[in-house]
Each structure stands twice: as C-alpha cells, then as structure tokens.
Design a protein around this motif. Sequence first.
Motif, short mmCIF file in Angstrom:
data_model
loop_
_atom_site.label_atom_id
_atom_site.label_comp_id
_atom_site.label_asym_id
_atom_site.label_seq_id
_atom_site.Cartn_x
_atom_site.Cartn_y
_atom_site.Cartn_z
N SER A 114 -4.18 12.06 -0.56
CA SER A 114 -4.39 11.53 0.79
C SER A 114 -4.10 10.04 0.77
N GLY A 115 -4.18 9.43 1.95
CA GLY A 115 -3.99 7.99 2.04
C GLY A 115 -5.10 7.21 1.38
N TRP A 116 -6.24 7.86 1.16
CA TRP A 116 -7.35 7.19 0.50
C TRP A 116 -7.14 7.08 -1.01
N ARG A 117 -6.13 7.73 -1.52
CA ARG A 117 -5.94 7.81 -2.96
C ARG A 117 -4.72 7.00 -3.41
N SER A 118 -4.89 6.33 -4.52
CA SER A 118 -3.75 5.75 -5.23
C SER A 118 -3.53 6.58 -6.48
N GLU A 119 -2.48 6.27 -7.21
CA GLU A 119 -2.24 7.01 -8.45
C GLU A 119 -3.36 6.76 -9.46
N ALA A 120 -4.04 5.64 -9.34
CA ALA A 120 -5.13 5.33 -10.26
C ALA A 120 -6.34 6.24 -10.04
N SER A 327 -7.41 0.19 3.33
CA SER A 327 -7.42 1.09 2.18
C SER A 327 -6.03 1.65 1.91
N TYR A 328 -5.33 2.01 2.98
CA TYR A 328 -3.99 2.57 2.78
C TYR A 328 -3.06 1.54 2.14
N LEU A 329 -3.02 0.34 2.68
CA LEU A 329 -2.12 -0.68 2.14
C LEU A 329 -2.50 -1.06 0.71
N ALA A 330 -3.80 -1.07 0.40
CA ALA A 330 -4.23 -1.36 -0.97
C ALA A 330 -3.70 -0.30 -1.93
N ASN A 331 -3.77 0.96 -1.50
CA ASN A 331 -3.30 2.03 -2.37
C ASN A 331 -1.78 1.99 -2.54
#
Length: 458
Positions: A114-120, A327-331
């Motif tokens: 989801s947009g809340w998730r980054s690869e980390a 949150s989206y842009l940070a991810n």
Amino acid sequence: MFGFYMQREWADFWRSPVRILAIAIYAGVAFWALMDGLTWQSHVQEIQAETPADMFTDREAWMADLRRAEAGEEVSPYSARPMALTLRAVHMPGDLAALAHRNEAIHPHSALISGWRSEASLFRRYEVEGPSVLRSGRIDLAFVVIVLMPLFLLMLTFDVVSRERVAGRFRVFLMQGGSLSRLLAARLLAVSVPLVLIPAACVLIASAVKSASPVSGLIWLAAITAYALFWAGVSAMIAVLTERPASGAIAVLVSWSVFVVLIPSASQFLAQSLHPVPSRVTYLSEARDAEGQTRRNLAQRAEIYMAEHPGQGGASDDAVPGFYRASYLANVDINSRTAPLVAEFEDQQSAQRQFVNAVGFLSPSMMAQDLLFRASGTGPERAAAFRQQARAHLAVIHEAIGPATVNRSRITVAQAEAIPEFRFAPPGHGPILWISFIWLVVAGGLLVVATAGVARRY
C-alpha cells in the motif's frame, strides 16, 4: 548365482541387531521429519489464510465506495482514498515444501502492499517462527537424504571385503569361485534398498497428503536414487581398496565429511566473502534519513512531485488529512534513496547463488540439495523471486495512487480497476535441474564401473 549372494546378504543384514537398530533410527528420523514438515506447511498455510481482515482492504467494498463518490453520491471523506487500498502479497509454500523446509523460516512469505509501505517495511520478518527455531533450524527430509542417507550407507557397507580379509575368509572365498563384484553388488543392494525406500515412502505420503504435482514427486524419487547410486559407488570403491576395517572407517568419515560438510560449508563462506551484501544498518539509516528530509520539506517535495506528474491527481479535497501525503512521499523517497542498496543486495545474493551453483559440481550433496529444493518449491532462488515481485508490485501501486494522494483526491474507477492483484510467479526449474541429475547419475555410474574394474582383478 547373483540370487544366492543377494539371499545371503539380505538374511545376514536382518540378523544383525546393530543394523536393524541403525535402520530403525534412520526410519524414525525420516518419518519424524516428514510429520514435522507437514505440520509446518499446514501451519504456514493457516497463517496465510487467517490474516486479520483489518490488515488489508476489502477491495469490493472499497470499489463500491469509489463508484458512489465518482457518481456524486455522499460518502465519507476518508472512504475510497488511495492510501486506504492495501493489497496482500502471499508466497505460498510449494507442493512439497514440507520435505525441504529447514531454512524457509528466514524468508518472508507475505507482504502488505500500500501507499503506507516502503520497501523497508514491506515484509513482515519472521511471521511464522520464533527466534529459537530460526537459530537452530529444523530437520527435514532433505536433510535426512543429503546428510544421513550417505552416512548410514557408508557405515553399513564399507567393511564387506576388509572384514572377510581380517577373518581370513577372503582368499578361500575367491578360491571357491566367489565373485567380488557380485558380493559387493549384493551387499550394496541389501543396504541401499531400505535406505532409499524409507524416504521414497515419505515422498509418496507427502505427495498424497498435499496433492502435489506428480512431476515434483518423480524428481524427488529420481534424485534420491541417483544420490544413493553415487554413494554406493563411493562405498564400493572404499570396500575394494581398503585392507582393514579401521582404514575403511577412516576413509568413510573423510569422504563423507569432504563431500557433505567441508565443500558445502567452504563454498558458502567463500560466496559470502567474495560477494558481501550491504548491511541492514546502512539500509535503515538511509531510509530514516530519506523520511526525515521529506517530512521537513513536505510542501516543496509535494510541488516537485506534482510537477513531475502534470495534469494528474484530480480535484483537491482539503478534508483529506495531510499526513496521507506526507507518508506517501516519505515512502517514495525511502524507496528512491535505498534503491541502490536493494539492487546491490539482490545482485550480491544472486552472485552468491551462482558461485555456489558453480562450486556445487565438486559436491554431490550440493547438487542433490539443489534438485530437492527445486522439486519442493523452496530455496533461496524462489524466495528472491518473491521479494523482487513484491517490490515490483509495490512500485505499481505507488505509481497508480501517487498523483491523487499528493493532490488530496481520489483515483478514478478506471484507474482503480487497472490495479492488478498480486500473483506470485515461481521461477522455472531451468536446465540446472537436469544438469544436476545427469551429473549425479554419471558420477555414480563411473564410480560403479571403476569399482567393478578393480574388483575383476581379484
């Protein structure tokens, strides 16, 4: 004539309490490994099936809200938002994963996209096993076949000639027209048959319980037989060339240690030394730094993003919380900053696997293990494929929802319908599977032929 040797060796084998105990222990470990593997596979499947509903989106309900919003109906400002779309990526165990699951606990089997998730934060680490199991691993049928079967076969057959020599019966045996080749073949068959049939029975049971593909079961059975042929050739050569049981026992331990322990361990050590992966500390440090910079310069970052996506995003809605966009842009920035590290990690791991595969031709245990992993639907190559496909799907989701999320709007129904569900595509077996099998058969056959040539000299 061979039937006489076979009957004698078979009767002699089952008269020995030590040999019966050895076979009983071997069978007990094999069936225990089978039951443990079936339990593990069922447990993983239950966990995957019982993922709490609030962790991912009911897509039909989400789409229904989006259609109402696009039709102008009144809906909650939080309904059908792009950031509310969470899809699940699942890496289900292979058909016969229960037979080769020893190291599977260290690989991720699921991801929330989801947009809340980054690869980390994409993968839930160690979602099935506890730390103690991760540290010690498990005993699976692949371990029984790769490690225990050759050890039992060697220990139960290496003294077939030296024992007769020490007792003074070998010369008499030859003078009476005895055949060393037939004696060796009879002893090896008497011992190999139960050692092969026990894991073969486990494979058939697992195939029936899990409704596995017949091809996977056949590959397992063929690999067990070819691997046993190689070690039968090793045992026959040791039996012919050693004069005393003590020297035969040393030769057995050395050959088993070199092929099963030393070469595999050394190849893993060299692979990790020659192709080291980036540290996770560096990865997390880059991720935190990227997130911090994005949140400190959020307005400027949003302007840059929308300039890169002109004419996209729709009408802005001030009722949408600002932390969605943050949150989206940070991810997005975390993924961009850590992309070189992720690529280096995957490239180095791929190089490690290629190195091990190349060195594997020096060790029959490594060749057989690769065969069994591929037939079972486990192993590092399959895990790497899941990681790469999950990351690629995350990039697809981010690209689809990005402009609307940054602009505080919704995506269109057409855009939402174009977002695919995750479908894991397991890697193919490739030519390495057949090369490994042919190598085992040829190596075992050459050893048997060489031993037969030496035996004819007596």
